[in-house]
Design an enzyme around this catalytic site. Structure first.
Site, PDB file in Angstrom:
ATOM      1  N   HIS A 262      41.683  22.672 -14.975  1.00  0.00           N
ATOM      2  CA  HIS A 262      42.417  21.408 -15.057  1.00  0.00           C
ATOM      3  C   HIS A 262      41.670  20.300 -14.304  1.00  0.00           C
ATOM      4  CE1 HIS A 262      46.197  18.941 -15.212  1.00  0.00           C
ATOM      5  NE2 HIS A 262      45.670  18.426 -14.102  1.00  0.00           N
ATOM      6  N   GLU A 263      41.352  20.562 -13.056  1.00  0.00           N
ATOM      7  CA  GLU A 263      40.681  19.523 -12.251  1.00  0.00           C
ATOM      8  C   GLU A 263      39.283  19.242 -12.802  1.00  0.00           C
ATOM      9  OE1 GLU A 263      42.584  17.869 -10.359  1.00  0.00           O
ATOM     10  OE2 GLU A 263      44.220  19.329 -10.283  1.00  0.00           O
ATOM     11  N   HIS A 266      39.638  16.589 -15.350  1.00  0.00           N
ATOM     12  CA  HIS A 266      39.683  15.259 -14.726  1.00  0.00           C
ATOM     13  C   HIS A 266      38.267  14.825 -14.333  1.00  0.00           C
ATOM     14  CE1 HIS A 266      43.955  14.463 -14.413  1.00  0.00           C
ATOM     15  NE2 HIS A 266      44.209  15.569 -13.757  1.00  0.00           N
ATOM     16  N   GLU A 292      45.323  12.580 -17.661  1.00  0.00           N
ATOM     17  CA  GLU A 292      46.019  13.855 -17.754  1.00  0.00           C
ATOM     18  C   GLU A 292      45.746  14.519 -19.111  1.00  0.00           C
ATOM     19  OE1 GLU A 292      47.789  16.441 -15.337  1.00  0.00           O
ATOM     20  OE2 GLU A 292      47.181  14.420 -14.802  1.00  0.00           O
TER      21      GLU A 292
HETATM   22 ZN    ZN Z   1      46.103  16.441 -13.432  1.00  0.00          ZN
END
Ligand code: ZN
Length: 502
Positions: A262-263, A266, A292
């Site tokens: 997830h990160e 980003h 997101e």
């Molecule tokens: Zn996030």
């Protein structure tokens, strides 16, 4: 380059340098700083914040911004920076300075009060402070509202330009109409999805080694980024050559793995921002929702896809032999996609996630635009969990007190989390038409997918808003139907619902 912008640029550079320093302190505070550093470092941060504020909020800058706005020789990038800055200045200008400072003090106090209330599991401790935060937010939004604009729409604009209640009502209505019955069907299904083997005693070193491999595998560049441990995973960036992610390790082996993916999503956004935009006011992601969308795209659409694991599952088994040696790929993929209603948003699966956000959206709307009082909030919260997720929180720390956002005054932020998932699904179905998406994953060619996202989304920073990006990339304005289709296809298959749902 235009002369008015030339004169403005040193002020912008100074502000960005202050901001880089602030970001670095925030990162350090959450990762490596010793416990006792807090108070004295706090002094440094407060001086730097003041300097940042002064660098852009002064009469000379305001005069130059006015000049730049009339200057038609500005490049697109310069004009975008002027637009961002003047929006920021307008925001500050309409709020009396004393009220602005009082609000800053109130929110830092509110975070402390909220932390205490959560520990004590007592909403009553937090309620009076939350009431004050809401009154300020409504007042500020009132100052900023343009003719007839609703206060909550002003707040939504700060996170997701181009979206307002009218659009979000449609989006969340679709979510409610489609996802709530889908979840009911999943709960009534006879299919039992095993995920017991994901829990065990795994060492931090064991998790970190495979975590770093996965970050690199999806494209995180360790020559331009670092990874550390913090209580809550997050990503921060100084510029496109210095992006930092964090994770945390616990007894669920998938927890750190998916937080790292997830990160990394980003981070890939930030790495991908053009060199002429980075370290400027437009050198970040387009919006919180678009950001997101990238993290959740990597975490869910890629990371929970069987095709993604096909070439690397053996490596994962080697990393966790005690847990996974006897577990085949299909069992593993089913486990990481298991859906079950829970109380905590940040731990929710893909199916229930948007329902957590729907609840917050409805409550925020009622608090800001309707007549829901702060006292009624815990009950309203529990009622909605019962209605949409079929569960009722017994404790306020797993109910209305779970999120930090309201104590920080971040009203209007939550919808971005659900929008991100929906943007991602729209991009996914479009990309499937342009490339053999699953085939690329099976061959480990994530660079093709990454490059597509960089070219269509990442490189632009804030030059385009999220709806423009979607239109330019997919040929269509935001359309939540793709999100519903994605969830239906995935969960009907996993829980064998095809027949019942037709
Ligand atoms: Zn996030």
């Amino acid at each position: 380059m235009s002369r008015s912008f030339d004169a403005l640029k040193p002020y912008l550079d100074r502000a960005m340098a202050m901001q880089s320093a602030l970001v670095l302190f925030e990162w350090d505070d959450a990762t490596l700083a010793p416990k006792q550093a807090g108070e004295l470092t706090g002094n440094v941060i407060s001086i730097l914040s003041g300097e940042y504020f002064q660098a852009v909020n002064n009469d000379e800058v305001k005069r130059l911004v006015k000049e730049c706005r009339k200057d038609d020789t500005l490049t697109q990038v310069e004009a975008a920076q002027v637009r961002e800055l003047s929006e920021e200045l307008d925001k500050l200008d309409c709020i009396p300075k004393e009220e602005y400072q009082a609000f800053a003090r109130l929110t830092s106090e509110a975070v402390r009060v909220w932390t205490e209330a959560k520990e004590q599991d007592d909403f009553g401790l937090f309620a009076p402070t939350l009431e004050k935060v809401i009154q300020y937010k409504k007042k500020f939004a009132g100052y900023r509202a343009e003719d007839g604009q609703k206060k909550y729409d002003v707040m939504l604009h700060d996170y997701e330009p181009g979206f307002n209640m009218e659009l979000l009502d449609q989006f969340f209505e679709t979510v409610k109409q489609e996802i709530v019955p889908l979840l009911r069907a999943v709960q009534n299904s006879k299919v039992l999805v095993r995920d017991d083997f994901l829990t065990g005693e795994f060492t931090d070193e064991q998790q970190e080694r495979i975590g770093r491999f996965l970050a690199e595998y999806v494209g995180f560049d360790f020559s331009k980024g670092v990874m550390a441990v913090s209580a809550h995973p997050f990503t921060t960036n100084l510029h496109n050559k210095d992006v930092r992610i964090t994770t945390h390790y616990n007894e669920r082996l998938d927890s750190s793995l998916f937080s790292i993916i997830h990160e990394s999503g980003h981070a890939l956004y930030e790495f991908g921002i053009r060199d002429d935009l980075t370290q400027t006011l437009v050198g970040q992601g387009a919006s919180t929702g678009m950001h997101e969308s990238q993290s959740r795209f990597f975490e869910n659409i890629i990371g929970r896809n069987k095709s993604f694991w096909l070439p690397i599952y053996e490596k994962l088994q080697e990393a966790f032999p005690e847990a996974l040696t006897d577990i085949g790929l299909d069992l593993f993929v089913n486990a990481i996609n298991k859906a079950a209603p829970g109380f905590i948003r940040t731990e929710a699966d893909e199916l229930t996630y948007s329902l957590h956000v729907l609840i917050r959206y409805e409550l925020e709307k009622q608090l800001i635009e309707g007549d829901l009082s702060v006292e009624e909030l815990p009950k309203a919260w529990a009622d909605k969990y019962e209605e949409y997720l079929g569960i009722r929180p017994k404790h306020q720390r797993e109910g209305v007190l779970q999120d930090i956002h309201w104590s920080q005054g971040s009203f209007g932020y939550f919808p971005s989390y659900a929008l991100g998932s929906a943007f991602g699904a729209q991009l996914y179905y479009h990309m499937k038409k342009e490339m053999d998406f699953e085939g690329l994953l099976e061959e480990g060619k994530l660079d093709v997918i990454r490059e597509y996202l960089r070219e269509h989304i990442h490189q632009y920073g804030k030059l385009k808003d999220s709806r423009t990006i979607l239109k330019d990339t997919t040929g269509e304005d935001f359309n939540p139907d793709y999100y519903v289709r994605y969830l239906k296809e995935k969960y009907q298959k996993l829980y064998h619902l095809e027949k019942e749902m037709e």
